[in-house]
Write a protein that holds these residues in place. Structure first.
Motif, PDB file in Angstrom:
ATOM      1  N   ALA A 143       0.822  -1.351   0.062  1.00 41.37           N
ATOM      2  CA  ALA A 143       0.079   0.169   0.091  1.00 41.37           C
ATOM      3  C   ALA A 143       1.027   1.205  -0.185  1.00 41.37           C
ATOM      4  N   VAL A 144       0.533   2.178  -0.597  1.00 42.06           N
ATOM      5  CA  VAL A 144       1.162   3.359  -0.953  1.00 42.06           C
ATOM      6  C   VAL A 144       0.675   4.506  -0.016  1.00 42.06           C
ATOM      7  N   PRO A 145       1.604   4.985   1.241  1.00 41.92           N
ATOM      8  CA  PRO A 145       0.856   5.829   1.985  1.00 41.92           C
ATOM      9  C   PRO A 145       0.509   7.234   1.164  1.00 41.92           C
ATOM     10  N   ILE A 146      -0.311   8.068   1.540  1.00 39.99           N
ATOM     11  CA  ILE A 146      -0.742   9.242   1.006  1.00 39.99           C
ATOM     12  C   ILE A 146      -0.762  10.326   2.506  1.00 39.99           C
ATOM     13  N   ALA A 147       0.099  11.328   2.200  1.00 38.16           N
ATOM     14  CA  ALA A 147      -0.234  12.409   3.258  1.00 38.16           C
ATOM     15  C   ALA A 147      -0.695  13.791   2.627  1.00 38.16           C
ATOM     16  N   GLY A 148       0.067  14.563   2.262  1.00 35.74           N
ATOM     17  CA  GLY A 148      -0.295  15.765   1.371  1.00 35.74           C
ATOM     18  C   GLY A 148      -0.961  15.362  -0.147  1.00 35.74           C
ATOM     19  N   GLY A 149      -0.307  14.397  -0.649  1.00 36.05           N
ATOM     20  CA  GLY A 149      -0.473  13.957  -1.887  1.00 36.05           C
ATOM     21  C   GLY A 149       0.038  14.778  -2.998  1.00 36.05           C
TER      22      GLY A 149
ATOM     23  N   ASP B 190       3.209  14.624  -4.212  1.00 36.66           N
ATOM     24  CA  ASP B 190       4.124  13.726  -4.831  1.00 36.66           C
ATOM     25  C   ASP B 190       3.198  12.385  -5.492  1.00 36.66           C
ATOM     26  N   VAL B 191       2.235  11.963  -4.418  1.00 37.10           N
ATOM     27  CA  VAL B 191       1.912  10.815  -4.806  1.00 37.10           C
ATOM     28  C   VAL B 191       0.615  11.165  -6.028  1.00 37.10           C
ATOM     29  N   MET B 192       0.102  12.195  -5.894  1.00 38.69           N
ATOM     30  CA  MET B 192      -1.157  12.194  -7.027  1.00 38.69           C
ATOM     31  C   MET B 192      -0.724  12.765  -8.423  1.00 38.69           C
TER      32      MET B 192
ATOM     33  N   GLY C 129       5.721  15.646  13.921  1.00 41.00           N
ATOM     34  CA  GLY C 129       4.747  14.535  13.223  1.00 41.00           C
ATOM     35  C   GLY C 129       5.174  14.746  11.727  1.00 41.00           C
ATOM     36  N   ALA C 130       5.034  13.257  11.076  1.00 36.40           N
ATOM     37  CA  ALA C 130       5.593  13.250   9.661  1.00 36.40           C
ATOM     38  C   ALA C 130       4.403  14.151   8.978  1.00 36.40           C
ATOM     39  N   GLY C 131       3.231  14.278   9.405  1.00 40.36           N
ATOM     40  CA  GLY C 131       2.141  15.096   8.424  1.00 40.36           C
ATOM     41  C   GLY C 131       1.798  16.468   8.983  1.00 40.36           C
TER      42      GLY C 131
ATOM     43  N   ARG D 210      -0.219  21.667   1.694  1.00 38.50           N
ATOM     44  CA  ARG D 210      -0.341  20.221   1.904  1.00 38.50           C
ATOM     45  C   ARG D 210       0.751  19.589   2.151  1.00 38.50           C
ATOM     46  N   GLY D 211       1.850  19.814   1.588  1.00 40.24           N
ATOM     47  CA  GLY D 211       3.327  19.070   1.469  1.00 40.24           C
ATOM     48  C   GLY D 211       3.566  18.982   2.905  1.00 40.24           C
ATOM     49  N   THR D 212       4.270  17.766   3.501  1.00 46.72           N
ATOM     50  CA  THR D 212       4.906  17.244   4.618  1.00 46.72           C
ATOM     51  C   THR D 212       6.291  16.875   4.642  1.00 46.72           C
TER      52      THR D 212
ATOM     53  N   PRO E 223      16.714  13.163  -4.445  1.00 38.94           N
ATOM     54  CA  PRO E 223      17.831  13.900  -4.058  1.00 38.94           C
ATOM     55  C   PRO E 223      17.508  15.173  -3.989  1.00 38.94           C
ATOM     56  N   ALA E 224      16.654  15.856  -4.691  1.00 35.67           N
ATOM     57  CA  ALA E 224      16.303  17.282  -4.630  1.00 35.67           C
ATOM     58  C   ALA E 224      15.244  17.758  -3.685  1.00 35.67           C
ATOM     59  N   GLY E 225      14.919  16.556  -2.731  1.00 32.75           N
ATOM     60  CA  GLY E 225      13.910  17.092  -1.660  1.00 32.75           C
ATOM     61  C   GLY E 225      14.425  18.209  -0.854  1.00 32.75           C
TER      62      GLY E 225
HETATM   63  C1  LIG Z   1       3.784  21.898  -8.010  1.00 36.23           C
HETATM   64  C2  LIG Z   1       4.898  21.274  -7.097  1.00 36.23           C
HETATM   65  C3  LIG Z   1       5.722  21.911  -6.552  1.00 36.23           C
HETATM   66  C4  LIG Z   1       6.772  21.255  -5.843  1.00 36.23           C
HETATM   67  N1  LIG Z   1       7.952  21.845  -5.254  1.00 36.23           N
HETATM   68  C5  LIG Z   1       8.666  21.281  -4.518  1.00 36.23           C
HETATM   69  C6  LIG Z   1       9.821  21.890  -3.909  1.00 36.23           C
HETATM   70  O1  LIG Z   1      10.151  23.209  -4.226  1.00 36.23           O
HETATM   71  N2  LIG Z   1      10.721  21.278  -2.945  1.00 36.23           N
HETATM   72  C7  LIG Z   1      10.585  20.005  -2.798  1.00 36.23           C
HETATM   73  O2  LIG Z   1      11.411  19.500  -2.208  1.00 36.23           O
HETATM   74  N3  LIG Z   1       9.362  19.207  -3.176  1.00 36.23           N
HETATM   75  C8  LIG Z   1       8.414  19.985  -3.810  1.00 36.23           C
HETATM   76  N4  LIG Z   1       7.383  19.337  -4.461  1.00 36.23           N
HETATM   77  C9  LIG Z   1       7.501  17.836  -4.005  1.00 36.23           C
HETATM   78  C10 LIG Z   1       6.456  17.568  -2.782  1.00 36.23           C
HETATM   79  O3  LIG Z   1       5.443  18.632  -2.427  1.00 36.23           O
HETATM   80  C11 LIG Z   1       7.210  17.663  -1.551  1.00 36.23           C
HETATM   81  O4  LIG Z   1       8.174  16.382  -1.886  1.00 36.23           O
HETATM   82  C12 LIG Z   1       6.299  17.318  -0.347  1.00 36.23           C
HETATM   83  O5  LIG Z   1       7.033  17.212   0.789  1.00 36.23           O
HETATM   84  C13 LIG Z   1       5.702  15.902  -0.275  1.00 36.23           C
HETATM   85  O6  LIG Z   1       4.859  15.618   0.565  1.00 36.23           O
HETATM   86  P1  LIG Z   1       3.135  15.128   0.637  1.00 36.23           P
HETATM   87  O7  LIG Z   1       2.906  15.117   2.293  1.00 36.23           O
HETATM   88  O8  LIG Z   1       2.485  15.844  -0.053  1.00 36.23           O
HETATM   89  O9  LIG Z   1       3.887  13.750   0.385  1.00 36.23           O
HETATM   90  P2  LIG Z   1       2.804  12.716  -0.435  1.00 36.23           P
HETATM   91  O10 LIG Z   1       2.573  12.837  -2.183  1.00 36.23           O
HETATM   92  O11 LIG Z   1       1.468  12.299   0.308  1.00 36.23           O
HETATM   93  O12 LIG Z   1       3.710  11.425  -0.446  1.00 36.23           O
HETATM   94  C14 LIG Z   1       5.120  11.467  -0.884  1.00 36.23           C
HETATM   95  C15 LIG Z   1       5.738  10.074  -0.797  1.00 36.23           C
HETATM   96  O13 LIG Z   1       6.162   9.851   0.583  1.00 36.23           O
HETATM   97  C16 LIG Z   1       5.375   8.526   1.121  1.00 36.23           C
HETATM   98  N5  LIG Z   1       4.822   8.936   2.523  1.00 36.23           N
HETATM   99  C17 LIG Z   1       3.838  10.137   2.982  1.00 36.23           C
HETATM  100  N6  LIG Z   1       3.861  10.070   4.402  1.00 36.23           N
HETATM  101  C18 LIG Z   1       4.479   8.934   4.729  1.00 36.23           C
HETATM  102  C19 LIG Z   1       4.824   8.320   5.931  1.00 36.23           C
HETATM  103  N7  LIG Z   1       4.171   8.990   7.142  1.00 36.23           N
HETATM  104  N8  LIG Z   1       5.394   7.320   6.081  1.00 36.23           N
HETATM  105  C20 LIG Z   1       5.909   6.655   4.989  1.00 36.23           C
HETATM  106  N9  LIG Z   1       5.982   7.140   3.931  1.00 36.23           N
HETATM  107  C21 LIG Z   1       5.071   8.023   3.527  1.00 36.23           C
HETATM  108  C22 LIG Z   1       4.352   8.459   0.014  1.00 36.23           C
HETATM  109  O14 LIG Z   1       3.953   6.922  -0.011  1.00 36.23           O
HETATM  110  C23 LIG Z   1       5.001   8.741  -1.270  1.00 36.23           C
HETATM  111  O15 LIG Z   1       5.892   8.073  -1.298  1.00 36.23           O
HETATM  112  C24 LIG Z   1       6.630  19.773  -5.239  1.00 36.23           C
HETATM  113  C25 LIG Z   1       5.290  19.275  -5.772  1.00 36.23           C
HETATM  114  C26 LIG Z   1       4.549  19.984  -6.698  1.00 36.23           C
HETATM  115  C27 LIG Z   1       3.282  19.187  -7.110  1.00 36.23           C
END
Ligand SMILES: Cc1cc2nc3c(=O)[nH]c(=O)nc-3n(C[C@H](O)[C@H](O)[C@H](O)COP(=O)(O)OP(=O)(O)OC[C@H]3O[C@@H](n4cnc5c(N)ncnc54)[C@H](O)[C@@H]3O)c2cc1C
Length: 296
Positions: free
Chosen positions: A22-28, A30-32, A67-69, A101-103, A113-115
């Motif tokens: 199962a793929v976890p989704i938090a802010g979504g 990346d996943v979406m 917290g991760a979220g 949304r992002g976490t 590598p670019a996170g």
């Molecule tokens: C338009 C746009 C711009 C962006 N700009 C940047 C930027 O400038 N810099 C940057 O670093 N990123 C950027 N991102 C990427 C993204 O926003 C970040 O990586 C963000 O931190 C992802 O968090 P999320 O909660 O949305 O993750 P999700 O999309 O929900 O999940 C991402 C990954 O983490 C896993 N996951 C989530 N939560 C958990 C958990 N608790 N335990 C285990 N696995 C977990 C998921 O299964 C998935 O593989 C951008 C994305 C978009 C769409």
């Protein structure tokens, strides 16, 4: 595609144990994108947004348990004093909507590598709290990244939180991109001065297969600050020390040529960011930020 919606943490761990793919989704955020582009078609999505504990943080004298979220917007608004490097990095991520949304849990989960959170976590000093129905363990963030978009989690594990050292001195984050917002970093750099332990830590993003620390640069600068009595005097740094630190940071890169930049440009840019961010942090230290922490 089935959607699993646990209402609490124990339920989330049980669901991951039962469905390890199962793929976890938090802010979504990346996943979406991956699902929309059909890069990924998981059998199960594990929605973590109803797990309230993941959206909480707590601070002790020395550490923040994030917290991760917790979304980036809240890190910027609520934790800029405790986690200034991470708050600066969070500022550069995406747009307001993405930051809402992002976490950090998602940034770690994607393990790109670019996170942008990664260099700041490496520089501050952090441990990832991973959990499964089998128990909980803490992984130093430098051991968490195992390859391009690969991490140290087992299939049944989830990230519960990140334990980050609370800032005891100035921290900086810098990022190069083709424009000022909404860009994937060409490369990024973070530095943190830790006066309490008289150490320096760094983090480099987008310039190697994984985020990395420039350990030789950290050791060199730590030694130079100690031997020269700089932690006590707060005197200006010798330009040759700053130059050498920047060279060693550039030397820690293992970049590639790609559409965003050449390896040579990335190495050069990391050196420039290292020089500048060290200048800013040292200036802040000289002005008093963190100089009292040494006695604590
Ligand atoms: C338009 C746009 C711009 C962006 N700009 C940047 C930027 O400038 N810099 C940057 O670093 N990123 C950027 N991102 C990427 C993204 O926003 C970040 O990586 C963000 O931190 C992802 O968090 P999320 O909660 O949305 O993750 P999700 O999309 O929900 O999940 C991402 C990954 O983490 C896993 N996951 C989530 N939560 C958990 C958990 N608790 N335990 C285990 N696995 C977990 C998921 O299964 C998935 O593989 C951008 C994305 C978009 C769409």
């Amino acid at each position: 595609m089935d959607f699993l919606r646990p209402a609490g943490w124990e339920e989330a761990l049980a669901a991951k144990a039962e469905h390890p793919t199962a793929v976890p989704i938090a802010g979504g955020t990346d996943v979406m994108v991956e699902i929309n582009f059909d890069h990924r078609r998981p059998e199960y999505l594990l929605d973590l947004t109803r797990v309230a504990e993941l959206a909480e943080w707590e601070a002790t004298d020395r550490t923040v348990r994030l917290g991760a979220g917790v979304p980036y917007t809240r890190i910027i608004e609520e934790l800029r004093t405790e986690l200034p490097g991470l708050a600066l990095a969070a500022h550069t991520i995406g747009s307001p909507q993405i930051r809402n949304r992002g976490t950090v849990g998602g940034n770690l989960g994607a393990a790109s590598p670019a996170g942008d959170a990664h260099p700041a976590l490496l520089a501050a000093g952090a441990e990832v709290e991973a959990a499964s129905v089998r128990g909980t363990r803490r992984i130093p963030v430098e051991e968490f990244f195992t390859g391009v978009k690969r991490h140290a989690l087992e299939p049944d594990e989830l990230i519960r939180a990140v334990h980050i050292r609370r800032a005891d001195g100035p921290q900086q984050f810098s990022k190069v991109g083709t424009r000022n917002a909404m860009v994937i970093a060409v490369c990024a750099f973070a530095v943190a001065l830790h006066p309490r332990t008289r150490t320096v830590r760094t983090g480099i993003g987008s310039a190697a297969p994984t985020p990395v620390r420039a350990r030789a640069a950290e050791e060199f600068l730590g030694g130079a600050l100690e031997e020269g009595g700089f932690w006590d005097s707060g005197a200006p740094l010798d330009p040759s020390v700053v130059r050498r630190f920047a060279e060693l940071c550039a030397g820690a890169c293992r970049p590639i040529d790609d559409v965003r930049g050449t390896a040579a440009y990335r190495r050069h840019a990391v050196g420039v960011m290292a020089r500048r961010t060290l200048g800013w942090t040292w200036e802040a230290y000289r002005e008093g930020e963190g100089r009292t922490a040494q006695c604590a």
